[in-house]
Write a protein that holds these residues in place. Sequence first.
Motif, PDB file in Angstrom:
ATOM      1  N   TYR A 467      -7.576  35.524 -24.322  1.00  0.00           N
ATOM      2  CA  TYR A 467      -7.282  35.575 -22.887  1.00  0.00           C
ATOM      3  C   TYR A 467      -8.447  36.072 -22.033  1.00  0.00           C
ATOM      4  O   TYR A 467      -8.402  35.941 -20.809  1.00  0.00           O
ATOM      5  N   THR A 470      -8.556  41.703 -19.863  1.00  0.00           N
ATOM      6  CA  THR A 470      -7.198  41.907 -19.359  1.00  0.00           C
ATOM      7  C   THR A 470      -6.991  43.365 -18.942  1.00  0.00           C
ATOM      8  O   THR A 470      -7.563  44.283 -19.525  1.00  0.00           O
ATOM      9  N   ALA A 506      -5.306  34.874 -14.368  1.00  0.00           N
ATOM     10  CA  ALA A 506      -3.843  34.775 -14.398  1.00  0.00           C
ATOM     11  C   ALA A 506      -3.275  36.135 -14.019  1.00  0.00           C
ATOM     12  O   ALA A 506      -3.816  37.174 -14.409  1.00  0.00           O
ATOM     13  N   ARG A 508       0.475  38.140 -13.952  1.00  0.00           N
ATOM     14  CA  ARG A 508       1.881  38.092 -14.353  1.00  0.00           C
ATOM     15  C   ARG A 508       2.556  39.406 -13.957  1.00  0.00           C
ATOM     16  O   ARG A 508       1.996  40.483 -14.149  1.00  0.00           O
ATOM     17  N   ASN A 550       4.200  33.511 -13.691  1.00  0.00           N
ATOM     18  CA  ASN A 550       3.878  32.846 -14.956  1.00  0.00           C
ATOM     19  C   ASN A 550       2.480  33.268 -15.416  1.00  0.00           C
ATOM     20  O   ASN A 550       1.788  34.026 -14.733  1.00  0.00           O
ATOM     21  N   TRP A 551       2.077  32.739 -16.589  1.00  0.00           N
ATOM     22  CA  TRP A 551       0.786  33.099 -17.181  1.00  0.00           C
ATOM     23  C   TRP A 551      -0.277  32.020 -16.920  1.00  0.00           C
ATOM     24  O   TRP A 551      -1.310  32.001 -17.576  1.00  0.00           O
ATOM     25  N   THR A 587      -0.049  42.343 -14.922  1.00  0.00           N
ATOM     26  CA  THR A 587      -1.097  42.143 -15.914  1.00  0.00           C
ATOM     27  C   THR A 587      -2.105  41.154 -15.320  1.00  0.00           C
ATOM     28  O   THR A 587      -1.700  40.104 -14.801  1.00  0.00           O
ATOM     29  N   GLU A 589      -5.548  38.931 -16.028  1.00  0.00           N
ATOM     30  CA  GLU A 589      -6.411  38.356 -17.064  1.00  0.00           C
ATOM     31  C   GLU A 589      -7.516  37.530 -16.396  1.00  0.00           C
ATOM     32  O   GLU A 589      -7.228  36.715 -15.505  1.00  0.00           O
TER      33      GLU A 589
END
Length: 616
Positions: A467, A470, A506, A508, A550-551, A587, A589
């Motif tokens: 990923y 993060t 991303a 989330r 969403n991711w 979170t 990323e």
Amino acid sequence: MKAKYILLSIVVVMASCTNYFDEHFMDNKNPQVTDIRTSMSYTLTSDDVNAVGKQCTYKGKDTIPSVYEQKALSLCTPEDSSAYTEWKKIASLKAFTEDASPDIYLPMFMAQKFPYLDAGTMCNVTYPLYEGKSERLEPFKYVSPYTLTEDDYRAIWQGRGASYISAGKEADIPAFLAATFPLATEGKIIALTYDYKQDEPDTVIPFLPYACSVGELLEAQEKNEHQLSGLVGTVKSTIYGRFYLVDGNDSIYVYGVFDEEGNRVWKDKGIQQGDSITIKGNYSAEADEPQFVNGVYISHKSSAPASAPRRVSALKAQQTNGPKTVLYQLVDGEWSVYQNERLTVAEALQPALYEQMGSEVISDPATTIGDWLRRTYLYPKEKEIYLIAYKTSSGYTADEWTYDGTDFVMNTGFVEDVMSFVLGNQWVANISTYYTTPFVNDGPADFTMQTVALDGLSYIWRYQAAYGMTASAYVSGTNHPVEGWLVSPKIRLKKSTAPELTFYHAVRYGNPVSNLDWLKVRVTNNYTGDVTTTEWQHLAFPDSIPDGSNWTFRNAGRFDLSAYNGETIVIAFEYNTTIGEVPSAPTWEIQDLLVAEQEEVDKFIQAGNEKRGITQ
């Protein structure tokens, strides 16, 4: 960064689809898979730089120009051979320069160093670059040392006979320099050495009836007209210009300052406490204390306390009696003690230091002056700059030292720089790309992580191969108020025109409103090494950030960096949930980061969107 660069050994991160050694040394005769490395880095060694600067190679008994010399010669014309001259500097400096740039010579080096890599390989090369020393040092190439003679002392004291300069008499040195060096050009610097005593002379010669010091006037009590110079001391009235004229340890009350027509001049001339002022008038003893009355304004010079060099050590000893060296510069036609508002300290090494060393010159300034700075300035602050003039075997010169938070570092003019190269039919420098890293399967690259508030957690930012980088404040069902930073290495935009930052990310959880407060992109051109003491600019997201549902990775948009053209910057990602309540910590990323010119960002975003199947 310390001015002395350290040439590291090779560091290559492989992301190839086959193993070269397996193919060529383990008898694998089916090299169908290409050897492409998309996240490769290499740091030039001293031997590498020497090879690029080498003039000749040998073929049997014949001596032929090296490929690098041939390249330099090919850039010359009958009218201009500067390309060859600049290339030869690589060998003498052990570094590249702006005119002998690595984009010219390193493609040949890369071809020799990595002959089996295939088209599509990308490599970030770290190399030594000589930028030159500070422009502030330019006038110090022509410093003239001068030591006062007995005749000079007599001239300054107006025949008084003292063979030294007192604290009060130092104010007369600029006038002496103006008379002694009438042909000096603007910006000229003189390292003036003289015997110094804090106290005024005990003996007084017969009084000179016109120009005199405050001490002489108080001693003689002559009521004729005199000219006095000194500092504006305690001010009694800013309307009538009533103040104490201070000259060393002596002072006299001045009862008003006027022009030749009798008009008050205090406010018109902008006179204030601390200014050096020259007036003429008469001594009076009729009041309770001696006074200087009917003062007529002649001239004055502002003290400009804001631009004066600041002495940073409370324990630094005051100048003691004995030889003293002071730097004077001719600025706007007037001599004054050298100063520069960008400097914390600007001074010459004192004669006593040379005597302690048993040498008349400094042969190793990095060591000798570095040690002296550590002993003399005990409480420096990070980024403070110290200019020190000193004697060498070839005359006076000067250098600068910067306190890096740990030690005083001499600014030699050498830095480390990074340039990207791409292999197509041949190696080519990607001079429009200033920094790039995928993060995914590549580690945190040269980024560092600093935690400001943990709230019991072990970390905030971390690297995850799948990923990228993060950050999260959610652990075991609890949302924590934390603050953590992901900080880039230095990114040089020395030749940029329209640089931009872009990356994919991303988000989330959290919520769209709070996430804008908690997740920020920052930039600075003056990184202190500590995010909490650095002045950052907030780079607002040019597009809306993911809503946290969403991711899915999306491009973050294009962050304009053109305000930093020609500068060196540091970029940081701030994850901060200490702002307000934390009902749901997000979170964050981050992957595929690029700092480049607009056209490179265009291609980068197009390729990134295609890879992720993003159509809009």
